[in-house]
Design an enzyme around this catalytic site. Structure first.
Site, PDB file in Angstrom:
ATOM      1  CG  ASP A 100      33.850  14.616  -0.456  1.00 33.74           C
ATOM      2  OD1 ASP A 100      34.057  15.682  -1.064  1.00 33.74           O
ATOM      3  OD2 ASP A 100      32.798  13.976  -0.542  1.00 33.74           O
ATOM      4  CG  ASP A 197      32.247  19.769  -1.875  1.00 30.34           C
ATOM      5  OD1 ASP A 197      31.269  19.055  -2.119  1.00 30.34           O
ATOM      6  OD2 ASP A 197      32.170  20.874  -1.307  1.00 30.34           O
ATOM      7  CD  GLU A 238      29.548  18.983  -6.282  1.00 29.91           C
ATOM      8  OE1 GLU A 238      28.354  18.742  -6.118  1.00 29.91           O
ATOM      9  OE2 GLU A 238      30.259  19.447  -5.381  1.00 29.91           O
ATOM     10  CG  HIS A 309      25.953  13.306  -0.922  1.00 31.32           C
ATOM     11  ND1 HIS A 309      26.766  13.182  -2.030  1.00 31.32           N
ATOM     12  CD2 HIS A 309      26.286  14.477  -0.350  1.00 31.32           C
ATOM     13  CE1 HIS A 309      27.553  14.234  -2.110  1.00 31.32           C
ATOM     14  NE2 HIS A 309      27.290  15.036  -1.098  1.00 31.32           N
ATOM     15  CG  ASP A 310      24.808  16.839  -2.994  1.00 32.76           C
ATOM     16  OD1 ASP A 310      24.600  16.929  -1.774  1.00 32.76           O
ATOM     17  OD2 ASP A 310      25.913  17.097  -3.525  1.00 32.76           O
TER      18      ASP A 310
HETATM   19  C1  GLC Z   1      28.697  19.653  -2.660  1.00 37.58           C
HETATM   20  C2  GLC Z   1      28.313  18.492  -1.776  1.00 37.58           C
HETATM   21  C3  GLC Z   1      27.133  18.887  -0.949  1.00 37.58           C
HETATM   22  C4  GLC Z   1      27.539  20.053  -0.102  1.00 37.58           C
HETATM   23  C5  GLC Z   1      28.100  21.198  -0.928  1.00 37.58           C
HETATM   24  C6  GLC Z   1      28.829  22.188  -0.087  1.00 37.58           C
HETATM   25  O1  GLC Z   1      27.742  19.955  -3.595  1.00 37.58           O
HETATM   26  O2  GLC Z   1      28.086  17.356  -2.550  1.00 37.58           O
HETATM   27  O3  GLC Z   1      26.640  17.833  -0.185  1.00 37.58           O
HETATM   28  O4  GLC Z   1      26.439  20.514   0.625  1.00 37.58           O
HETATM   29  O5  GLC Z   1      29.021  20.752  -1.885  1.00 37.58           O
HETATM   30  O6  GLC Z   1      30.032  21.641   0.391  1.00 37.58           O
END
Ligand code: GLC
Ligand code: CA
Length: 532
Positions: A100, A197, A238, A309-310
């Protein structure tokens, strides 16, 4: 298609939430040696890459997405020597390792921020965003203002996420150098890729009120990932997923990323995070089909996923996670993972994990849902908030993996894990799944084997058949003379006619003789049409 892009179609990525996968030392928290002990499990399933959610040094205010040292492993997960061993053994087994990359913010405990906040004249001050008073009314994703007062300098700093996650100022060239060197550090170790991320947040435009997708986004991504020695890395961002921004980020001539996640089909069945709304699988199908067309026509790499995981489990929101849990889980997997793109499987999907129900808030840890509770507790009833949190909390998918039906589910030897087991873990665990005739795990294994063995599922074209027929997704995959038909029926029993007949290769109910016939709810089948 450029080779470094086409190679990605061979990947099958398994996402690991390290805290919740397997604990090796009895402290109730999953760790690197736990992952190491399960590599054969993953190999048997048929994956060839793992993505690890952050395992770097962190105060864990957002479970590792708040990093205080990008070049070290958090002691709760093990040591750098453990990581090196994991990397070596994974590679020996033919499993790639994707890390990550959290670059929009650091932890407030990071050395850069400690120094930055100490004085306006500190050389690290400019690594973050400061203002004498909040520049705007931005809210943190986790509740409250996005601006936090900092006593020593008398200023406010920006945190789009938790207070402990200050946003980094990417306009400062020194910051970009830092992140380049962090990427290089891990690449030198031998990691195979990065999941980036909230990457679209790294460029902002305060004047236009943009906290993401600012004017320098693509320039910055290219500056980091467009360097020659990184072109073979697998990268997935992301980021915003409009057609325009996917084209801009993942075009093969862009030298930015290989792919970005596409989440729009995961928004069905809910309004915002906490409110369920009725949904039909047809909506999901239409969205997937739209992206399939768009990416195929433009030769873009597409990410195939339903969970991470979100979010709470896809199965619980869009299908029947009770009587038809097996049918639904296998049908959805077939529909999604035989499309054209890179499959991402989130830990637990392969045993059909479903949402939990808890009667009180102590069963939750997720900074986001706890923030939501704090913001609303004076306005809403306890009962309503709990129902919403049970429905929408990210903890649904973060609960420890249930390897078996014993009291601690083979996850840990500790009396209690860091987060309570899912409320249905006695029923939904790997051991119970494998003991059942309807094993979701074995179906996943067979499905992935099919994808691996037939190049058409990876490299072939994809064409929807009978697009106007409702409550199903039927498509053809074709590559140099090989042809396959995928039939996924949704909620209601219905008859299919007019489909080409072929040899049955895979079916979740193991009874279908021909493509034309009556399909039960969530029945799916794959046929070989080659030479027909
Ligand atoms: C992304 C991650 C999430 C995290 C956020 C802030 O969306 O997947 O789990 O809380 O970023 O880093
Ligand atoms: Ca542990």
């Amino acid at each position: 298609m450029k080779k470094e892009f086409s190679d990605c179609y061979d990947l099958v990525v398994y996402q690991i939430y390290p805290r919740s996968f397997k604990d090796s030392n009895g402290d109730g928290i999953g760790d690197i040696n736990g992952i190491l002990s399960k590599l054969d499990y993953l190999k048997d399933l048929g994956v060839n890459a793992i993505w690890l959610c952050p395992i770097f040094k962190s105060p864990q205010c957002d479970n590792g997405y708040d990093i205080s040292d990008y070049r070290d492993i958090d002691p709760i997960y093990g040591t750098m020597a453990d990581f090196d061993r994991l990397l070596t053994v994974a590679h020996e087994k033919g499993i790639k390792v994707i890390m990550d990359f959290v670059a929009n913010h650091t932890s407030s405990e990071h050395e850069w921020f400690r120094r930055a906040r100490s004085s306006k004249s500190d050389p690290y001050h400019d690594y973050y965003y400061w203002a004498d008073k909040p520049l705007n009314d931005w809210r943190s994703e986790f509740g409250g203002s996005a601006w936090e007062y900092n006593e020593p300098t008398g200023e406010y700093y920006l945190h789009c996420f938790a207070v402990g996650q200050p946003d980094v100022n990417w306009n400062n060239p020194k910051v970009r150098e830092e992140f380049k060197s962090i990427v290089d550090f891990w690449v030198k170790k031998g990691v195979d890729g990065f999941r980036c991320d909230v990457l679209d947040h790294i460029s902002k435009d305060f004047e236009k009120g943009l906290r993401r997708n600012g004017p320098h986004l693509h320039e910055y991504i290219r500056e980091v990932f467009g360097r020659d020695h990184l072109l073979n890395l697998y990268t997935v961002g992301e980021a915003e997923t409009t057609e325009e921004s996917i084209l801009a980020t993942c075009g093969q001539d862009r030298r930015e990323l290989k792919s970005v996640f596409q989440f729009s089909h995961l928004m069905v069945g809910r309004k915002g995070r906490y409110t369920p709304v009725p949904c039909r699988m047809d909506e999901v199908k239409d969205i997937l089909e739209g992206w399939e067309r768009f990416t195929e026509e433009r030769d873009l790499l597409y990410v195939l996923l339903t969970d991470n995981h979100d979010r709470p489990w896809f199965l619980s929101r869009t299908g029947n996670d009770r009587e038809l849990r097996y049918e639904c889980a296998t049908c959805v997997a077939t529909m999604v993972y035989l499309l054209r793109g890179v499959p991402f499987i989130y830990e637990g999907q392969e045993i059909g994990c479903a949402n939990s129900h808890f009667d009180d808030l102590t069963a939750f840890n997720d900074v986001e849902c706890l923030g939501y509770y704090e913001e609303n507790k004076d306005k809403e009833s306890e009962e309503k908030l709990l129902a919403e949190i049970n429905f929408g909390s990210r903890d649904n998918s973060r609960r420890p993996f249930a390897w078996d039906g014993s009291p601690n589910h083979g996850f840990t030897t500790a009396a209690a894990p860091w987060l309570p087991y899912a409320s249905r873990s006695d029923e939904i665990n790997l051991e119970a799944d494998l003991a059942s005739e309807k094993s979701i795990w074995r179906y996943y294994r067979d499905l992935l084997a099919l994808r691996r063995e037939r190049v058409a599922f990876r490299q072939g074209s994809c064409r929807q058949l009978q697009p106007s027929k409702k409550d199903c997704y039927v498509y053809l995959r074709e590559y140099e003379g090989e042809r396959f038909l995928v039939v996924c029926n949704f909620e209601r029993e219905q008859r299919f006619t007019g489909l080409p007949e072929g040899r049955l290769l895979l079916s979740n109910l193991k009874r279908r003789a021909g493509a034309n016939g009556v399909y039960a709810p969530y029945e799916c089948a794959v046929y070989d049409l080659t030479n027909r």
